[in-house]
Design a protein around this motif. Structure first.
Motif, PDB file in Angstrom:
ATOM      1  N   GLN A 176       4.743   9.722  10.701  1.00 40.59           N
ATOM      2  CA  GLN A 176       3.402   9.556  11.268  1.00 40.59           C
ATOM      3  C   GLN A 176       2.863  10.911  11.698  1.00 40.59           C
ATOM      4  N   ILE A 177       1.717  11.262  11.161  1.00 38.14           N
ATOM      5  CA  ILE A 177       0.999  12.472  11.578  1.00 38.14           C
ATOM      6  C   ILE A 177      -0.373  12.013  12.046  1.00 38.14           C
ATOM      7  N   GLY A 178      -0.466  11.756  13.360  1.00 36.46           N
ATOM      8  CA  GLY A 178      -1.707  11.260  13.925  1.00 36.46           C
ATOM      9  C   GLY A 178      -2.704  12.376  14.191  1.00 36.46           C
ATOM     10  N   PRO A 179      -3.868  12.036  14.755  1.00 39.26           N
ATOM     11  CA  PRO A 179      -4.904  13.049  15.006  1.00 39.26           C
ATOM     12  C   PRO A 179      -4.420  14.200  15.884  1.00 39.26           C
ATOM     13  N   PHE A 180      -3.642  13.911  16.941  1.00 38.27           N
ATOM     14  CA  PHE A 180      -3.162  14.992  17.795  1.00 38.27           C
ATOM     15  C   PHE A 180      -2.220  15.904  17.036  1.00 38.27           C
ATOM     16  N   GLU A 181      -1.279  15.315  16.284  1.00 40.65           N
ATOM     17  CA  GLU A 181      -0.316  16.120  15.532  1.00 40.65           C
ATOM     18  C   GLU A 181      -1.026  16.945  14.453  1.00 40.65           C
ATOM     19  N   ARG A 182      -2.013  16.357  13.807  1.00 40.21           N
ATOM     20  CA  ARG A 182      -2.735  17.105  12.760  1.00 40.21           C
ATOM     21  C   ARG A 182      -3.501  18.264  13.359  1.00 40.21           C
ATOM     22  N   ARG A 183      -4.092  18.043  14.542  1.00 40.61           N
ATOM     23  CA  ARG A 183      -4.807  19.138  15.198  1.00 40.61           C
ATOM     24  C   ARG A 183      -3.848  20.264  15.569  1.00 40.61           C
TER      25      ARG A 183
ATOM     26  N   ALA B 205       5.224  22.939  16.308  1.00 37.42           N
ATOM     27  CA  ALA B 205       4.459  21.707  16.240  1.00 37.42           C
ATOM     28  C   ALA B 205       5.454  20.583  16.004  1.00 37.42           C
ATOM     29  N   GLY B 206       4.980  19.334  16.063  1.00 36.91           N
ATOM     30  CA  GLY B 206       5.882  18.210  15.873  1.00 36.91           C
ATOM     31  C   GLY B 206       5.160  17.006  15.309  1.00 36.91           C
ATOM     32  N   ILE B 207       5.922  16.166  14.619  1.00 43.06           N
ATOM     33  CA  ILE B 207       5.366  14.907  14.136  1.00 43.06           C
ATOM     34  C   ILE B 207       6.293  13.763  14.539  1.00 43.06           C
ATOM     35  N   ARG B 208       5.759  12.563  14.550  1.00 43.88           N
ATOM     36  CA  ARG B 208       6.544  11.374  14.848  1.00 43.88           C
ATOM     37  C   ARG B 208       7.110  10.806  13.548  1.00 43.88           C
ATOM     38  N   TYR B 209       7.895   9.750  13.652  1.00 40.52           N
ATOM     39  CA  TYR B 209       8.582   9.215  12.486  1.00 40.52           C
ATOM     40  C   TYR B 209       7.576   8.708  11.452  1.00 40.52           C
TER      41      TYR B 209
ATOM     42  N   ALA C 151       2.848  23.005  20.533  1.00 41.22           N
ATOM     43  CA  ALA C 151       2.857  21.659  21.107  1.00 41.22           C
ATOM     44  C   ALA C 151       3.893  20.797  20.397  1.00 41.22           C
ATOM     45  N   HIS C 152       4.378  19.786  21.123  1.00 42.36           N
ATOM     46  CA  HIS C 152       5.274  18.791  20.532  1.00 42.36           C
ATOM     47  C   HIS C 152       4.404  17.669  19.958  1.00 42.36           C
TER      48      HIS C 152
ATOM     49  N   LEU D   6      10.617  17.297  13.167  1.00 43.92           N
ATOM     50  CA  LEU D   6      10.456  16.118  12.324  1.00 43.92           C
ATOM     51  C   LEU D   6      11.288  14.987  12.924  1.00 43.92           C
ATOM     52  N   ASP D   7      10.655  13.932  13.369  1.00 38.34           N
ATOM     53  CA  ASP D   7      11.409  12.786  13.857  1.00 38.34           C
ATOM     54  C   ASP D   7      12.305  12.258  12.738  1.00 38.34           C
ATOM     55  N   TYR D   8      13.611  12.283  12.968  1.00 38.94           N
ATOM     56  CA  TYR D   8      14.592  11.782  11.996  1.00 38.94           C
ATOM     57  C   TYR D   8      14.455  12.439  10.624  1.00 38.94           C
ATOM     58  N   GLY D   9      13.978  13.668  10.599  1.00 35.61           N
ATOM     59  CA  GLY D   9      13.858  14.397   9.342  1.00 35.61           C
ATOM     60  C   GLY D   9      12.804  13.868   8.398  1.00 35.61           C
ATOM     61  N   SER D  10      11.863  13.062   8.909  1.00 35.30           N
ATOM     62  CA  SER D  10      10.873  12.409   8.049  1.00 35.30           C
ATOM     63  C   SER D  10       9.724  13.347   7.683  1.00 35.30           C
ATOM     64  N   ALA D  11       9.052  13.022   6.585  1.00 43.47           N
ATOM     65  CA  ALA D  11       7.797  13.665   6.151  1.00 43.47           C
ATOM     66  C   ALA D  11       7.943  15.170   5.964  1.00 43.47           C
ATOM     67  N   ALA D  12       9.104  15.607   5.503  1.00 44.99           N
ATOM     68  CA  ALA D  12       9.337  17.046   5.346  1.00 44.99           C
ATOM     69  C   ALA D  12       8.407  17.654   4.300  1.00 44.99           C
TER      70      ALA D  12
END
Length: 343
Positions: free
Chosen positions: A177-184, A171-175, A117-118, A204-210
């Protein structure tokens, strides 16, 4: 979904080993493409991140949904020097594995298709994928690697391709931000990885949270050398990149031709600095062109040929042609290799 099981795909000539319990087991390394399983040495130069099909509300009007046009782009990719690509469109975003298999066969291209999933921004609140539990995601994704692609939840048209199997997870995360959907989704790809051995690509949105993503996956049992962090070059920090590689992860550079964000020169300089510090065996290159307005066959530019025709020659000047050739062929093959057992 059909019952999940591990099929026997190991050729009879594969080496046989004896476990501590005295059980004889056949073990082989393969790469799972849409055209079937291949030996890692067959893969060749690989564009690690492209899309032949993709439909998302975040990219309205830029849909990749035409098999003939996408097929022309695949041919241009081959003509620009690549023998393989990763089709990085996951569940629920207009993927079409059967069409990818047809395109790859016509183009003479090895294509590894992801499942997964994205990030949640690509799925409206009413999208059926949001209602799937972690267990349901694991069941679907494991089946798509072992057995073949099934129907997308909520898809308007059938994409079932039971004779085409996925060879990687996403999988994917936002900038930041790792929300409930992304964590699942991250938890589900980790569990699917444990079931299948398939490598994981993380957007990784903009290479964030690597570091944060790697730590989450590690806590879920995923070794860092089974993960590639996509879009790391949206944050051109060579020190960060070197630290991530030193920790074991693969890094995906897929920003060439995105000059509004960074010129190719800046990416080349960053790559050169990273290679000088930690070597080149954890680096993957791709284009992630990803939009109809950027595909020549859809009437846009620069097309899938840009990476091979424009960027790679400049990288060869800096790193040497032999090193770049090894980087493109060997690194992807190492990451994508699955250990498949018949015992």
């Amino acid at each position: 979904m059909p019952e999940t099981r591990r099929p026997s795909v190991v050729p009879e000539t594969s080496p046989r080993v004896t476990t501590a319990a005295g059980i004889i087991r056949t073990v082989a390394g393969i790469i799972r493409t849409v055209g079937g399983d291949i030996a890692p040495e067959e893969l060749g130069r690989t564009n690690y991140h492209e899309h032949l099909f993709q439909v998302s509300p975040l990219l309205a009007g830029d849909e990749l949904d035409n098999e003939e046009a996408s097929g022309h782009e695949a041919i241009s990719l081959v003509e620009s020097g690549f023998g393989a690509m990763i089709e990085a469109t996951p569940m629920g975003l207009g993927r079409n594995p059967a069409a990818v298999a047809r395109i790859a066969a016509r183009a003479g291209l090895h294509a590894v298709h992801v499942t997964g999933a994205h990030h949640g921004g690509h799925y409206p609140e009413e999208h059926p994928i949001r209602a799937l539990s972690e267990n349901e995601l694991v069941e679907r994704w494991t089946a798509e690697i072992h057995l073949g692609f099934g129907e997308d939840p909520g898809a308007a048209a059938s994409i079932s391709a039971s004779n085409v199997r996925a060879g990687m997870l996403k999988a994917g995360i936002r900038y930041w931000q790792i929300g409930p959907f992304e964590r699942r989704a991250l938890a589900a790809v980790a569990r699917t990885h444990a079931e299948t051995g398939a490598a994981i690509m993380v957007h990784l949105d903009y290479g964030s949270a690597a570091h944060e993503v790697l730590e989450l996956l590690e806590r879920d049992g995923v070794s860092r050398d089974r993960v590639v962090l996509a879009h790391i070059d949206r944050n051109l920090d060579s020190g960060l990149h070197a630290d991530l590689i030193a920790s074991g992860a693969y890094l995906g550079y897929d920003g060439p031709a995105r000059h509004r964000e960074a010129p190719d020169q800046a990416i080349l300089e960053c790559l050169e600095r990273v290679v000088a510090r930690v070597g080149s065996d954890r680096i993957l290159l791709g284009g992630d062109v990803a939009r109809a307005s950027r595909y020549l066959a859809y009437g846009g530019m620069p097309g899938l040929e840009y990476l091979g025709r424009r960027f790679i020659p400049r990288l060869e000047v800096r790193l040497g042609a032999d090193r770049v050739d090894a980087l493109l062929a060997d690194n992807a093959a190492r990451l994508l290799t699955l250990a498949v057992n018949d015992g």
